[in-house]
Scaffold this motif. Structure first.
Motif, short mmCIF file in Angstrom:
data_model
loop_
_atom_site.label_atom_id
_atom_site.label_comp_id
_atom_site.label_asym_id
_atom_site.label_seq_id
_atom_site.Cartn_x
_atom_site.Cartn_y
_atom_site.Cartn_z
N VAL A 140 0.86 -1.19 0.00
CA VAL A 140 0.00 0.00 0.00
C VAL A 140 0.89 1.24 0.00
O VAL A 140 1.82 1.34 0.80
CB VAL A 140 -0.91 0.02 1.25
CG1 VAL A 140 -1.64 1.35 1.36
CG2 VAL A 140 -1.91 -1.13 1.19
N GLU A 141 0.61 2.16 -0.92
CA GLU A 141 1.28 3.47 -0.91
C GLU A 141 0.56 4.31 0.15
O GLU A 141 -0.49 4.89 -0.11
CB GLU A 141 1.19 4.13 -2.29
CG GLU A 141 1.76 3.29 -3.42
CD GLU A 141 3.28 3.26 -3.44
OE1 GLU A 141 3.89 4.11 -2.75
OE2 GLU A 141 3.86 2.39 -4.11
N ALA A 142 1.15 4.38 1.34
CA ALA A 142 0.41 4.92 2.49
C ALA A 142 0.67 6.40 2.74
O ALA A 142 -0.26 7.14 3.07
CB ALA A 142 0.77 4.12 3.74
N HIS A 143 1.93 6.83 2.62
CA HIS A 143 2.28 8.20 3.01
C HIS A 143 3.17 8.87 1.96
O HIS A 143 3.92 8.20 1.25
CB HIS A 143 3.00 8.20 4.37
CG HIS A 143 2.11 7.79 5.50
ND1 HIS A 143 1.30 8.65 6.17
CD2 HIS A 143 1.91 6.56 6.06
CE1 HIS A 143 0.63 8.00 7.12
NE2 HIS A 143 0.99 6.73 7.07
N ASP A 144 3.07 10.19 1.89
CA ASP A 144 3.93 10.99 1.02
C ASP A 144 5.20 11.29 1.81
O ASP A 144 5.22 12.18 2.64
CB ASP A 144 3.21 12.27 0.62
CG ASP A 144 4.04 13.10 -0.35
OD1 ASP A 144 5.09 12.60 -0.83
OD2 ASP A 144 3.66 14.25 -0.64
N GLY A 145 6.25 10.56 1.57
CA GLY A 145 7.46 10.65 2.38
C GLY A 145 7.54 9.46 3.33
O GLY A 145 6.85 8.45 3.15
N TYR A 146 8.39 9.59 4.35
CA TYR A 146 8.61 8.48 5.27
C TYR A 146 7.29 7.97 5.87
O TYR A 146 6.46 8.75 6.31
CB TYR A 146 9.48 8.91 6.45
CG TYR A 146 10.94 9.12 6.18
CD1 TYR A 146 11.44 9.32 4.91
CD2 TYR A 146 11.84 9.15 7.24
CE1 TYR A 146 12.79 9.52 4.70
CE2 TYR A 146 13.20 9.36 7.03
CZ TYR A 146 13.66 9.55 5.75
OH TYR A 146 15.00 9.76 5.55
N ALA A 147 7.12 6.65 5.92
CA ALA A 147 6.17 6.02 6.85
C ALA A 147 7.02 5.58 8.03
O ALA A 147 7.84 4.67 7.92
CB ALA A 147 5.48 4.84 6.20
N ARG A 148 6.86 6.26 9.16
CA ARG A 148 7.82 6.08 10.25
C ARG A 148 7.46 4.97 11.23
O ARG A 148 8.34 4.39 11.88
CB ARG A 148 7.98 7.40 11.02
CG ARG A 148 8.70 8.47 10.21
CD ARG A 148 8.98 9.69 11.05
NE ARG A 148 9.79 10.67 10.33
CZ ARG A 148 11.12 10.69 10.33
NH1 ARG A 148 11.77 9.78 11.02
NH2 ARG A 148 11.78 11.61 9.66
N ALA A 149 6.18 4.68 11.41
CA ALA A 149 5.81 3.69 12.42
C ALA A 149 4.44 3.10 12.09
O ALA A 149 3.63 3.72 11.39
CB ALA A 149 5.79 4.31 13.81
N VAL A 150 4.20 1.91 12.59
CA VAL A 150 2.89 1.26 12.50
C VAL A 150 2.56 0.63 13.85
O VAL A 150 3.46 0.29 14.63
CB VAL A 150 2.85 0.17 11.40
CG1 VAL A 150 2.83 0.78 10.02
CG2 VAL A 150 4.03 -0.80 11.54
N ALA A 151 1.27 0.49 14.12
CA ALA A 151 0.81 -0.15 15.35
C ALA A 151 -0.51 -0.85 15.05
O ALA A 151 -1.27 -0.42 14.17
CB ALA A 151 0.63 0.87 16.46
N VAL A 152 -0.78 -1.93 15.77
CA VAL A 152 -2.01 -2.70 15.58
C VAL A 152 -2.85 -2.61 16.85
O VAL A 152 -2.32 -2.67 17.97
CB VAL A 152 -1.68 -4.18 15.26
CG1 VAL A 152 -2.95 -5.02 15.22
CG2 VAL A 152 -0.95 -4.28 13.92
N SER A 153 -4.17 -2.45 16.69
CA SER A 153 -5.07 -2.34 17.83
C SER A 153 -5.09 -3.65 18.62
O SER A 153 -4.81 -4.72 18.07
CB SER A 153 -6.48 -1.99 17.36
OG SER A 153 -6.99 -3.03 16.53
N PRO A 154 -5.44 -3.59 19.90
CA PRO A 154 -5.42 -4.81 20.73
C PRO A 154 -6.32 -5.92 20.19
O PRO A 154 -6.02 -7.10 20.40
CB PRO A 154 -5.92 -4.31 22.09
CG PRO A 154 -5.52 -2.87 22.11
CD PRO A 154 -5.69 -2.39 20.71
N ASP A 155 -7.42 -5.58 19.50
CA ASP A 155 -8.29 -6.63 18.95
C ASP A 155 -7.86 -7.05 17.55
O ASP A 155 -8.56 -7.84 16.90
CB ASP A 155 -9.75 -6.17 18.94
CG ASP A 155 -9.98 -5.00 17.97
OD1 ASP A 155 -9.02 -4.53 17.33
OD2 ASP A 155 -11.14 -4.56 17.87
N ALA A 156 -6.71 -6.55 17.09
CA ALA A 156 -6.11 -6.92 15.80
C ALA A 156 -6.97 -6.52 14.61
O ALA A 156 -6.73 -6.99 13.50
CB ALA A 156 -5.81 -8.42 15.74
N SER A 157 -7.93 -5.62 14.77
CA SER A 157 -8.79 -5.24 13.66
C SER A 157 -8.25 -4.05 12.88
O SER A 157 -8.55 -3.91 11.68
CB SER A 157 -10.19 -4.90 14.18
OG SER A 157 -10.15 -3.74 15.01
#
Length: 379
Positions: A140-157
């Protein structure tokens, strides 16, 4: 009356190097998978290396075209941790009885999970993390420039990503479908984390502005000041700062952020490592200090299940700092290389740092001692 379980006994002085996992290029990030069986380490050659702590096997995840520092996991169900100690012992015992030419015990299968990695070209890649040779499932082309971090919700949704376009984006974690964009930061967004109850998202930008997002409405309900993590260097006309690492305490009472403070030279990144602890209810931040004076940056931070704060960083050398209850670190470990990231295992029995020398160091709180050099006999 519900009696809470006893907290895990925590002795940071017991930490010893249990594994040294080597790669040919410097490492920039590291994460344990949800079971604690694998260590994923991203590297300056744009790869993500998967180290199997049970079998010793290594696999390369190839698909990024720049550094990928952000990593998070999506598990379909609670994952049981494999017994990383018992299985190798059973294998060695069997081989000692039947010989090394006999069929070896098959390794227990890994529990299925997805890895999502984020790179400095703004891309997110989904991988089948447990497969023998992980391939990109979706990009997925997510951000214009750096994508610096990702996190997942506790219910994994839900997956959250953040980047240099000042945006936070929410995605369906299972397949990368876009869900919502959160706008409000006025600088590069360095990190994101979900609250343990999954109702809030916290983010921090280059200028040390921490935002508290209500995920039901998608609105920011308050800003928290962590500007000790930022400086504008007039000499170089540059901002330096941001939360290089961030984590929520498991009971939701606090958030820890780490980076650099007291910057005297933004171009060279000269300053002191900083860890900021935010009381989540009160919204107040305080700076945790290291007992020893050290020049560098704190790159990773997390909470041990006991509630203690652990951070790792480096400059010319590497360090890991531990805080129990006081604002000054209780213990310091010298790491053989500049530590660029930190991850704590789900069980809290070990942690790992990503070394700028290409080695990931896995420390065990109950692990073997580092081999000692024999003392020469006196003549």
């Amino acid at each position: 009356m519900n009696i809470p379980p006893p907290r895990a006994v925590f002795d940071p002085t017991a930490a010893r190097v249990a594994r040294e996992l080597k790669h040919a290029r410097p490492l920039v990030g590291c994460r344990f998978d949800p079971s604690g069986r694998f260590l994923f380490a991203s590297a300056e050659d744009d790869s993500v290396q998967r180290f199997d702590l049970l079998t010793g096997e290594k696999a390369a995840l190839l698909g990024h075209e720049s550094w990928a520092r952000g990593m998070a996991f999506v598990s379909p169900a609670p994952v049981a941790a494999p017994d990383l100690e018992a299985w190798p012992k059973r294998r060695r015992a069997t081989q000692s009885v039947v010989g090394f030419g006999a069929a070896a015990l098959p390794a227990p299968p890994a529990a299925p999970f997805l890895l999502v990695s984020a790179d400095y070209h703004g891309k997110l890649i989904w991988w089948q993390g447990d497969s023998a040779a992980p391939k990109p499932l979706k990009t997925v082309e997510a951000h214009d420039g750096y994508a610096r971090a990702v996190a997942v919700s506790p219910d994994a949704s839900t997956l959250a990503s953040c980047g240099n376009d000042h945006l936070i984006k929410l995605w369906r974690a299972a397949d990368g479908t876009a869900l919502r964009t959160l706008e409000g930061h006025t600088a590069h967004v360095y990190n994101v984390a979900f609250s343990p109850d999954g109702t809030r998202l916290v983010s921090c930008d280059l200028k040390g502005v921490v935002k508290d997002w209500d995920l039901k409405t998608g609105t920011c309900t308050r800003d928290i000041d962590a500007k000790v993590l930022h400086k504008y260097d007039a000499g170089f006309m540059a901002d330096i700062g941001g939360a290089r690492g961030m984590a929520f305490r498991s009971d939701g009472s606090a958030v820890a952020l780490c980076g650099i403070t007291n910057v005297s030279n933004a171009f060279a990144g000269v300053g002191n490592p900083a860890v900021v602890l935010v009381d989540w209810k009160e919204g107040k931040a305080k700076l945790l200090k290291t007992k020893e004076t050290f020049q560098g940056t704190a790159w990773g931070v997390g909470f041990h299940p006991s509630g203690a704060v652990i951070a790792a960083g480096g400059g010319g050398q590497g360090r890991v700092w531990f805080w129990k209850a006081d604002d000054v670190s209780a213990h310091t470990l010298n790491v053989p290389a500049n530590a660029r990231d930190l991850t704590i295992s789900p069980a809290g029995d070990r942690f790992a740092v990503a070394g700028a020398n290409g080695t990931a160091y896995v420390y065990d709180f109950n692990g073997p001692d580092v081999p000692k050099t024999a003392t020469p006999a006196k003549k």
